[in-house]
Design a protein around this motif. Structure first.
Motif, PDB file in Angstrom:
ATOM      1  N   VAL A   1      33.706  32.150  34.218  1.00 28.75           N
ATOM      2  CA  VAL A   1      34.417  32.397  35.545  1.00 28.75           C
ATOM      3  C   VAL A   1      34.594  33.599  35.827  1.00 28.75           C
ATOM      4  O   VAL A   1      34.556  34.996  34.769  1.00 28.75           O
ATOM      5  CB  VAL A   1      36.172  31.872  35.070  1.00 28.75           C
ATOM      6  CG1 VAL A   1      36.857  32.406  36.556  1.00 28.75           C
ATOM      7  CG2 VAL A   1      36.548  30.482  35.404  1.00 28.75           C
ATOM      8  N   LEU A   2      33.685  34.304  36.986  1.00 30.34           N
ATOM      9  CA  LEU A   2      33.553  35.685  37.141  1.00 30.34           C
ATOM     10  C   LEU A   2      34.162  35.406  38.356  1.00 30.34           C
ATOM     11  O   LEU A   2      34.187  35.204  39.285  1.00 30.34           O
ATOM     12  CB  LEU A   2      32.343  35.881  37.202  1.00 30.34           C
ATOM     13  CG  LEU A   2      31.545  37.359  37.894  1.00 30.34           C
ATOM     14  CD1 LEU A   2      31.305  38.020  36.490  1.00 30.34           C
ATOM     15  CD2 LEU A   2      29.853  37.023  38.644  1.00 30.34           C
ATOM     16  N   GLY A   3      34.479  36.984  38.497  1.00 30.58           N
ATOM     17  CA  GLY A   3      35.570  37.637  39.244  1.00 30.58           C
ATOM     18  C   GLY A   3      35.081  38.700  40.361  1.00 30.58           C
ATOM     19  O   GLY A   3      34.333  39.642  39.357  1.00 30.58           O
ATOM     20  N   VAL A   4      34.852  38.571  41.463  1.00 25.42           N
ATOM     21  CA  VAL A   4      34.056  39.377  42.242  1.00 25.42           C
ATOM     22  C   VAL A   4      34.471  39.895  43.158  1.00 25.42           C
ATOM     23  O   VAL A   4      35.551  39.086  44.010  1.00 25.42           O
ATOM     24  CB  VAL A   4      32.597  38.484  43.151  1.00 25.42           C
ATOM     25  CG1 VAL A   4      31.900  39.202  43.690  1.00 25.42           C
ATOM     26  CG2 VAL A   4      31.424  37.669  41.685  1.00 25.42           C
TER      27      VAL A   4
ATOM     28  N   GLY B   1      24.011  30.160  36.971  1.00 23.73           N
ATOM     29  CA  GLY B   1      24.764  29.112  36.406  1.00 23.73           C
ATOM     30  C   GLY B   1      26.462  29.020  36.205  1.00 23.73           C
ATOM     31  O   GLY B   1      26.902  28.848  35.092  1.00 23.73           O
ATOM     32  N   VAL B   2      26.489  30.580  36.110  1.00 19.98           N
ATOM     33  CA  VAL B   2      28.291  30.132  36.561  1.00 19.98           C
ATOM     34  C   VAL B   2      28.816  29.487  35.839  1.00 19.98           C
ATOM     35  O   VAL B   2      29.164  28.381  37.239  1.00 19.98           O
ATOM     36  CB  VAL B   2      28.742  32.229  36.662  1.00 19.98           C
ATOM     37  CG1 VAL B   2      29.290  31.289  38.163  1.00 19.98           C
ATOM     38  CG2 VAL B   2      30.054  33.186  36.327  1.00 19.98           C
ATOM     39  N   GLY B   3      29.710  29.545  35.319  1.00 18.64           N
ATOM     40  CA  GLY B   3      30.709  28.636  35.795  1.00 18.64           C
ATOM     41  C   GLY B   3      32.089  27.957  36.438  1.00 18.64           C
ATOM     42  O   GLY B   3      31.623  27.476  37.289  1.00 18.64           O
ATOM     43  N   MET B   4      31.962  29.437  37.172  1.00 23.20           N
ATOM     44  CA  MET B   4      32.823  29.136  38.168  1.00 23.20           C
ATOM     45  C   MET B   4      32.874  30.913  39.170  1.00 23.20           C
ATOM     46  O   MET B   4      33.163  31.958  38.193  1.00 23.20           O
ATOM     47  CB  MET B   4      33.995  28.949  38.126  1.00 23.20           C
ATOM     48  CG  MET B   4      35.466  29.234  39.606  1.00 23.20           C
ATOM     49  SD  MET B   4      37.039  28.809  39.638  1.00 23.20           S
ATOM     50  CE  MET B   4      37.502  27.138  39.036  1.00 23.20           C
TER      51      MET B   4
ATOM     52  N   VAL C   1      39.386  35.646  34.535  1.00 27.08           N
ATOM     53  CA  VAL C   1      38.478  34.893  34.847  1.00 27.08           C
ATOM     54  C   VAL C   1      38.118  35.963  33.432  1.00 27.08           C
ATOM     55  O   VAL C   1      38.885  36.710  33.007  1.00 27.08           O
ATOM     56  CB  VAL C   1      37.934  37.180  35.741  1.00 27.08           C
ATOM     57  CG1 VAL C   1      38.757  36.157  37.192  1.00 27.08           C
ATOM     58  CG2 VAL C   1      38.210  37.946  35.692  1.00 27.08           C
ATOM     59  N   GLN C   2      36.849  36.085  33.221  1.00 24.66           N
ATOM     60  CA  GLN C   2      36.201  36.250  32.024  1.00 24.66           C
ATOM     61  C   GLN C   2      35.350  37.786  32.702  1.00 24.66           C
ATOM     62  O   GLN C   2      34.802  38.126  31.001  1.00 24.66           O
ATOM     63  CB  GLN C   2      35.536  34.924  31.100  1.00 24.66           C
ATOM     64  CG  GLN C   2      35.979  33.963  30.573  1.00 24.66           C
ATOM     65  CD  GLN C   2      37.062  32.784  31.802  1.00 24.66           C
ATOM     66  OE1 GLN C   2      36.190  32.395  32.301  1.00 24.66           O
ATOM     67  NE2 GLN C   2      38.280  32.725  31.223  1.00 24.66           N
TER      68      GLN C   2
ATOM     69  N   GLY D   1      25.522  40.012  40.448  1.00 24.16           N
ATOM     70  CA  GLY D   1      25.838  38.520  40.528  1.00 24.16           C
ATOM     71  C   GLY D   1      25.295  38.608  39.111  1.00 24.16           C
ATOM     72  O   GLY D   1      26.082  37.660  38.448  1.00 24.16           O
ATOM     73  N   LEU D   2      23.960  38.688  39.010  1.00 20.25           N
ATOM     74  CA  LEU D   2      23.511  37.872  37.705  1.00 20.25           C
ATOM     75  C   LEU D   2      23.896  38.477  36.694  1.00 20.25           C
ATOM     76  O   LEU D   2      24.362  37.441  35.792  1.00 20.25           O
ATOM     77  CB  LEU D   2      21.762  37.859  37.754  1.00 20.25           C
ATOM     78  CG  LEU D   2      20.682  38.276  36.713  1.00 20.25           C
ATOM     79  CD1 LEU D   2      20.992  36.596  36.081  1.00 20.25           C
ATOM     80  CD2 LEU D   2      19.288  38.224  37.454  1.00 20.25           C
ATOM     81  N   LEU D   3      24.302  39.486  36.922  1.00 20.63           N
ATOM     82  CA  LEU D   3      24.790  40.357  35.335  1.00 20.63           C
ATOM     83  C   LEU D   3      26.438  39.925  34.732  1.00 20.63           C
ATOM     84  O   LEU D   3      26.521  39.922  34.315  1.00 20.63           O
ATOM     85  CB  LEU D   3      24.644  41.173  35.284  1.00 20.63           C
ATOM     86  CG  LEU D   3      25.098  42.556  34.067  1.00 20.63           C
ATOM     87  CD1 LEU D   3      24.324  42.319  32.687  1.00 20.63           C
ATOM     88  CD2 LEU D   3      24.565  43.990  34.612  1.00 20.63           C
ATOM     89  N   GLY D   4      27.166  39.571  36.495  1.00 17.57           N
ATOM     90  CA  GLY D   4      27.816  39.175  36.264  1.00 17.57           C
ATOM     91  C   GLY D   4      28.351  38.046  35.524  1.00 17.57           C
ATOM     92  O   GLY D   4      28.588  37.941  35.000  1.00 17.57           O
ATOM     93  N   ALA D   5      27.726  36.828  36.002  1.00 17.53           N
ATOM     94  CA  ALA D   5      27.444  36.165  35.562  1.00 17.53           C
ATOM     95  C   ALA D   5      26.883  35.888  33.761  1.00 17.53           C
ATOM     96  O   ALA D   5      27.861  35.308  32.783  1.00 17.53           O
ATOM     97  CB  ALA D   5      26.094  34.520  35.815  1.00 17.53           C
TER      98      ALA D   5
END
Ligand code: NPW
Ligand code: ADP
Ligand code: K
Length: 569
Positions: free
Chosen positions: A288-291, A313-316, A343-344, A498-502
């Motif tokens: 899970v990514l917190g933005v 393709g992040v989980g959430m 979040v992870q 966002g991509l790197l966060g995922a």
């Protein structure tokens, strides 16, 4: 993966071979000549590609630019080989003492030699430039790994004149057609071999034939853009053992960093790194990514970062921000969850002004308080990511991507699981805030130096964006140059965030515990971002959102190419 080794590492590795009498120069020169023969046969000139019918070597013209060292020796021996195959070879020597055996070999093979340091030749300077530019192929053997600083003396003057004239003719004709194919011997002469700097004139190469190992300057910006296609000639150097800082304990003292000095991921590496869900996975185990991104003034950055994470393709995604921005985000990406929760990993700061900019942006109290709210959320997330808050209060440490305004909110020290993603101007600002005298131009001229400096000062992994992206983590440096210049468009960096966060969310625990993991994933994100830039619209303009939309196709293609089993799970 491509691995590059410093000049000192290469020298240390070649030493035992030379001591055993291995004919390294003969092998290097033969391989160089073989590549040049192939290029000539394909009719390569001026960047035109090999669709042309095979050409005869007889009648082709080659010019060798020859300096005083072994780099010139390589060019001369390769020239002798070309001359024996019927190529008309002319050596232009910028030193009165070129490699003696190489010079004799070229003369014996029928090649001609011009000593540019002789007074009579200095008067015919423009004639020399014309001769060089009339060739089918130019071999740049002025300096290789023995270079120090900018090209000096006659070599510097010649290259400056050639580079100027080449650029002028290409600009006037609108293409490089008809201009010579330039092959750099080992490295384009005049680049910073170990740091990728370009301290003076350099003749841009169409191809670099490099010996024994890639050199850092072939991968690092800005010099990487002058190397053309790089062809590696294997000389059986043992770069993994003693003498290059590896694990072995041979007779030679270790030099330089452990292992490769700079690395570059290739397409085939992505499948190994990409988080592919297994049959028992669910959205939480996938990450899970917190933005925390966007403000009422810049809501688009939040949409772009969230879209990229979702498309990667992040989980959430949990979006955290002002209500009106959250509404925009959810209407663009209904998958995003605008609520608190575990979040992870965090993606922080895109579209959020820096702390010091905030007071300057005046648009009433609403915007001010929305910005203050975002800063508050970012500070909290950074405190968790950097371990400032105790685990029993804040939960376990998680990785974070720190972009744009969040860079101004960084604690004094961070772990390498925190990845800063500045462009050159932002990196200069970050360093100035910590007392360094540096501006954007300095960072662009020496990206490796300043990214390393930022890593040393903060402890964070540093991903420096630009025409090529440099990533510095503990003991590791990556350099990626995978995207088209069309990627230089507003919002493209938010997509990378966002991509790197995922990726970090999917690998959260490993990234926190393995110091080099974040840097490798950051390099993978830069690679995939670059490929998505091309896929979004090959050869033409792209909008940032199109780059995000291209991510699923790029990832699927890379997984198919990489490992036939992974994408089917
Ligand atoms: N490693 C390997 O496995 C193998 C290596 N091989 C080859 O050897 C090459 C290294 O040869 P190298 O050591 O002779 O040095 P090299 O780059 O020719 O230049 C040195 C001379 O250039 C000069 N010079 C320096 N800086 C300058 C400047 N800024 N501007 C102008 N001049 C400058 C300086 O001379 P000076 O000015 O001091 O008279 C110095 O002595 C390597 O790149 C590869 O091609 C292969 O043959 C076999 C396998
Ligand atoms: N000339 C170029 N060639 C390839 N990629 C580029 C070039 N210039 C910039 N980029 C890439 O485009 C992105 C721009 O990011 P950034 O400057 O942060 O833009 P923004 O803040 O508007 O999102 C980075 O990923 C960068 O590496
Ligand atoms: K060279």
């Amino acid at each position: 993966m491509i691995e590059a080794f410093t000049a000192a590492q290469v020298r240390a590795a070649e030493e035992p071979l030379l001591a055993r009498g291995a004919p390294l120069m003969e092998r290097a020169a033969f391989a160089l000549a073989t590549v040049v023969v192939q290029d000539l046969r394909r009719g390569r000139r001026g960047g035109s590609d090999g669709g042309a019918p095979a050409r005869r070597l007889a009648g082709a013209r080659a010019v060798l630019l020859v300096g005083s060292g072994n780099n010139g020796g390589d060019a001369l021996f390769a020239g002798a080989y070309l001359a024996r195959r019927g190529v008309a070879v002319q050596a232009v020597c910028t030193s009165g003492r070129p490699h003696a055996d190489g010079l004799s070999a070229l003369r014996r093979a029928g090649g001609r030699v011009l000593d540019l340091t002789a007074p009579a030749e200095l008067a015919r300077w423009s004639h020399v430039v014309d001769t060089v530019l009339a060739a089918d192929v130019v071999l740049d053997g002025l300096v290789g790994i023995g270079a120090t600083g900018a090209l000096r003396g006659v070599a510097g003057d010649l290259v400056a004149a050639l580079a100027d004239e080449l650029a002028g003719r290409a600009a006037r004709a609108g293409s490089r057609a008809g201009l010579p194919w330039v092959v750099a011997v080992d490295t384009p002469s005049g680049i910073g071999v170990d740091d990728g700097s370009v301290p003076g004139p350099v003749l841009p190469a169409d191809r670099t034939v490099t010996f024994g190992a890639h050199k850092p300057g072939l991968l690092l910006p800005p010099a990487t853009h002058l190397a053309g296609v790089v062809t590696l000639v294997d000389l059986d150097l043992d770069l993994g053992l003693a003498g290059v800082g590896g694990a072995g304990s041979g007779p030679i003292e270790p030099v330089g960093p452990v292992g490769a000095a700079v690395r570059r991921l290739e397409r085939a590496d992505v499948a190994r790194l990409w988080p592919v869900p297994g049959s028992t996975d669910q959205k939480y185990t996938r990450g899970v990514l917190g933005v925390v991104a966007g403000t009422p003034t810049f809501p688009g950055a939040a949409v772009l970062a969230v879209s990229a994470a979702v498309r990667a393709g992040v989980g959430m995604v949990r979006y955290r921000g002002p209500d009106d921005v959250a509404r925009v985000v959810v209407s663009a990406r209904p998958e995003a969850v605008p609520a608190e929760g575990r979040v992870q990993a965090w993606a922080l700061g895109s579209g959020v002004p820096a702390a010091e900019e905030r007071a300057a942006l005046r648009d009433g109290g609403g915007v001010r308080s929305a910005e203050a709210g975002q800063h508050e959320r970012i500070r909290y997330a950074l405190a968790v990511a950097c371990g400032v808050l105790a685990e029993d209060v804040a939960g376990p440490r998680v990785p974070a991507v720190v972009d744009a305004g969040a860079l101004s909110l960084l604690p004094e020290r961070c772990p390498p699981s925190v990845v800063l993603t500045p462009h050159a101007g932002e990196l200069a600002g970050l360093l100035r805030a910590r007392g360094d005298e540096v501006d954007r131009e300095d960072v662009e001229a020496r990206p490796l130096r300043w990214a390393r400096r930022a890593h040393d000062l903060t402890g964070a992994t540093v991903l420096l964006k630009g025409s090529a992206t440099v990533v510095v983590g503990p003991e590791v440096t990556w350099s990626q140059a995978d995207g088209p210049a069309w990627l230089a468009t507003a919002g493209s960096g938010d997509v990378l965030t966002g991509l790197l966060g995922a990726l970090l969310a999917a690998h959260g625990e490993r990234v926190v515990h393995e110091p080099g993991a974040a840097a490798e994933l950051a390099a993978a994100a830069a690679l995939v971002h670059g490929l998505a830039g091309t896929r979004a619209n090959p050869g033409g303009p792209v909008a940032a959102l199109d780059v995000a939309e291209a991510l699923p196709g790029v990832v699927a293609a890379l997984l198919h190419e990489g490992d036939g089993t992974r994408h089917r799970r």
